[in-house]
Design an enzyme around this catalytic site. Sequence first.
Site, PDB file in Angstrom:
ATOM      1  N   ASP A 198      77.123  11.129 -16.877  1.00  0.00           N
ATOM      2  CA  ASP A 198      75.767  10.822 -16.405  1.00  0.00           C
ATOM      3  C   ASP A 198      74.832  12.011 -16.432  1.00  0.00           C
ATOM      4  OD1 ASP A 198      76.090   8.093 -15.810  1.00  0.00           O
ATOM      5  OD2 ASP A 198      77.383   8.671 -14.158  1.00  0.00           O
ATOM      6  N   HIS A 246      84.211  14.222 -10.842  1.00  0.00           N
ATOM      7  CA  HIS A 246      84.815  12.981 -11.308  1.00  0.00           C
ATOM      8  C   HIS A 246      86.169  12.819 -10.641  1.00  0.00           C
ATOM      9  CE1 HIS A 246      86.094   9.787 -13.993  1.00  0.00           C
ATOM     10  NE2 HIS A 246      84.825   9.643 -14.265  1.00  0.00           N
TER      11      HIS A 246
HETATM   12  N1  CMC Z   1      78.590  17.395  -5.501  1.00  0.00           N
HETATM   13  C1  CMC Z   1      79.066  18.116  -4.473  1.00  0.00           C
HETATM   14  N2  CMC Z   1      80.322  18.084  -4.035  1.00  0.00           N
HETATM   15  C2  CMC Z   1      81.163  17.259  -4.663  1.00  0.00           C
HETATM   16  C3  CMC Z   1      80.754  16.473  -5.752  1.00  0.00           C
HETATM   17  C4  CMC Z   1      79.414  16.568  -6.171  1.00  0.00           C
HETATM   18  N3  CMC Z   1      78.958  15.851  -7.199  1.00  0.00           N
HETATM   19  N4  CMC Z   1      81.793  15.748  -6.202  1.00  0.00           N
HETATM   20  C5  CMC Z   1      82.826  16.069  -5.419  1.00  0.00           C
HETATM   21  N5  CMC Z   1      82.438  16.972  -4.491  1.00  0.00           N
HETATM   22  C6  CMC Z   1      83.284  17.600  -3.489  1.00  0.00           C
HETATM   23  C7  CMC Z   1      83.503  16.625  -2.324  1.00  0.00           C
HETATM   24  O1  CMC Z   1      82.520  16.774  -1.329  1.00  0.00           O
HETATM   25  C8  CMC Z   1      84.879  17.040  -1.861  1.00  0.00           C
HETATM   26  O2  CMC Z   1      84.750  18.186  -1.060  1.00  0.00           O
HETATM   27  P1  CMC Z   1      85.796  18.463   0.139  1.00  0.00           P
HETATM   28  O3  CMC Z   1      87.087  18.830  -0.525  1.00  0.00           O
HETATM   29  O4  CMC Z   1      85.171  19.629   0.859  1.00  0.00           O
HETATM   30  O5  CMC Z   1      85.853  17.217   0.957  1.00  0.00           O
HETATM   31  C9  CMC Z   1      85.600  17.457  -3.148  1.00  0.00           C
HETATM   32  O6  CMC Z   1      84.565  17.832  -4.058  1.00  0.00           O
HETATM   33  C10 CMC Z   1      86.414  16.346  -3.761  1.00  0.00           C
HETATM   34  O7  CMC Z   1      85.540  15.296  -4.058  1.00  0.00           O
HETATM   35  P2  CMC Z   1      85.828  13.774  -3.757  1.00  0.00           P
HETATM   36  O8  CMC Z   1      84.578  13.148  -3.191  1.00  0.00           O
HETATM   37  O9  CMC Z   1      87.087  13.623  -2.997  1.00  0.00           O
HETATM   38  O10 CMC Z   1      86.039  13.285  -5.193  1.00  0.00           O
HETATM   39  P3  CMC Z   1      86.067  11.781  -5.603  1.00  0.00           P
HETATM   40  O11 CMC Z   1      87.056  11.693  -6.699  1.00  0.00           O
HETATM   41  O12 CMC Z   1      86.261  10.892  -4.447  1.00  0.00           O
HETATM   42  O13 CMC Z   1      84.587  11.513  -6.136  1.00  0.00           O
HETATM   43  C11 CMC Z   1      82.732  11.198  -7.521  1.00  0.00           C
HETATM   44  C12 CMC Z   1      84.246  11.409  -7.456  1.00  0.00           C
HETATM   45  C13 CMC Z   1      82.335  10.943  -8.959  1.00  0.00           C
HETATM   46  C14 CMC Z   1      82.327   9.967  -6.680  1.00  0.00           C
HETATM   47  C15 CMC Z   1      82.034  12.463  -6.970  1.00  0.00           C
HETATM   48  O14 CMC Z   1      82.387  13.587  -7.746  1.00  0.00           O
HETATM   49  C16 CMC Z   1      80.530  12.307  -6.907  1.00  0.00           C
HETATM   50  O15 CMC Z   1      80.017  11.764  -5.941  1.00  0.00           O
HETATM   51  N6  CMC Z   1      79.800  12.788  -7.971  1.00  0.00           N
HETATM   52  C17 CMC Z   1      78.364  12.607  -7.986  1.00  0.00           C
HETATM   53  C18 CMC Z   1      78.011  11.223  -8.467  1.00  0.00           C
HETATM   54  C19 CMC Z   1      78.264  11.060  -9.935  1.00  0.00           C
HETATM   55  O16 CMC Z   1      77.876  11.884 -10.744  1.00  0.00           O
HETATM   56  N7  CMC Z   1      78.898   9.927 -10.300  1.00  0.00           N
HETATM   57  C20 CMC Z   1      79.179   9.588 -11.680  1.00  0.00           C
HETATM   58  C21 CMC Z   1      80.633   9.614 -11.978  1.00  0.00           C
HETATM   59  S1  CMC Z   1      80.968   9.482 -13.743  1.00  0.00           S
HETATM   60  C22 CMC Z   1      80.445   7.901 -14.166  1.00  0.00           C
HETATM   61  C23 CMC Z   1      81.213   6.837 -13.471  1.00  0.00           C
HETATM   62  O17 CMC Z   1      82.431   6.743 -13.639  1.00  0.00           O
HETATM   63  O18 CMC Z   1      80.576   6.057 -12.768  1.00  0.00           O
END
Ligand code: CMC
Length: 422
Positions: free
Chosen positions: A364, A307
């Site tokens: 989720d 998240h």
């Molecule tokens: N699986 C694998 N790696 C992950 C995940 C994940 N679910 N989430 C984050 N990471 C890694 C990401 O690859 C990054 O790695 P690095 O430092 O090597 O580049 C690191 O963790 C930081 O992640 P980020 O992508 O910069 O984090 P973000 O804040 O941009 O993304 C997120 C948040 C929710 C989009 C992401 O965690 C994600 O894609 N989760 C899976 C989809 C999901 O479950 N979404 C529902 C969110 S809750 C309901 C809502 O608000 O919609």
Amino acid sequence: MHNMTKKVTISFDDKTIELPLIVGSEGERAIDISSLRAKTGLITLDSGYANTASCLSSITFIDGEKSILNYRGYPIKMLAEGYDFISIAWLLIFGELPTTEERSSFRKILTKEELLHENLLHHFKAFPDYGHPMAMLSAVVNSMGCYDQTLLEAGHPKDFLLSASIIISKIRTIAACTYRKSMGLPLNYPNPAHSYSANFLHMMFSLPHKEHVPNPDAVKALDLFFLLHADHEQNCSCSTVRMVGSSNASIFASVSAGISALWGPLHGGANAAVIEMLESIQNGEHTIDELLELVKQKKKKLMGFGHRVYKNIDPRANLLKTAAENLLEKLKIADPLLDIAMELYEKATKDSYCIEKNLHPNVDFYSGIVLRALNIPVNMFPVMFAIGRTPGWIAHWHEGQLNDKKIQRPRQVYVGETLRSL
Ligand code: CMC
């Protein structure tokens, strides 16, 4: 709630300037950079707005490190245990829990507004049966704005309760219609005798020859699902609603845009992606260990984990986990996907990659299990999220109309070609 007495000093080239420090009511500190460009010629770059507050807001507070989620100052757990979705919608939109009279008159307006204009129902004839329910939902919510021109103007507090009630009530009717359309079933009319959530289940599942009698445990779980999704401050869809609203677009156009933003698998589409991920383990595509390996290699994302704000467990995930377990027990359903989810949870939370990246289950991760138990098909999952999130979108649209004085218009750092000749 915030003071601007403290300053932050920034030095750049041979200039030193002071910028106001804003302190939120929960102690969050932000540098107000609105005069930065005028004073220094500099702008800021913040990919994904991960470090940028787009507004001051009094609706929802999240402390992602401490797993805190409060609506209008009340902890989510307390609200989930003591109130229903409609009361929480009122709280989010108007700032206080409703009195008995307010709750009852709100319910009356919602009931009065539950029917769709017959012309609006004709939209469903034109959509293909295989059309995605989110596409239909967004289109029909926007089209609602055609039916009462007086509600199209932005910011009108006089009509605001009516506009808010129309959207909260009718979005549930539209959502059920999208499902009925996709199943080739006749569209159902709402039944005013039912509560908000029971009425949705009736519209989804009643057949011409057999009225669906919503199970009280199913209704309770659905209401909790809606309540837990009701707001989550400046996420992608909420920010979209506020941004569209900042151009003084109507509440219908703004909420419709929010639905589109919610559709993506990184946001409201994640609950469906979780089920697909669990099914891929169930059908032997890969084991949990193999999946975690693919995640480490960045070939897959662990859906339902991670998240932007929570760097600890999402408090909604805990509440939904308990709700899922209770519901399956009450309805006597054995869902193998819940067992897979539990095993994945155990392994993922001990996995070095997930620990290093602070990946914890989000809302989720368990919500799909609840929705499956309610017989909601996977392509309807983001629609369910949208119904729940509607009060939050409305509350933010309204707050934006009252407080945000400027159209939202970020800048950019241009990195394309400089002047060229042909
Ligand atoms: N699986 C694998 N790696 C992950 C995940 C994940 N679910 N989430 C984050 N990471 C890694 C990401 O690859 C990054 O790695 P690095 O430092 O090597 O580049 C690191 O963790 C930081 O992640 P980020 O992508 O910069 O984090 P973000 O804040 O941009 O993304 C997120 C948040 C929710 C989009 C992401 O965690 C994600 O894609 N989760 C899976 C989809 C999901 O479950 N979404 C529902 C969110 S809750 C309901 C809502 O608000 O919609």
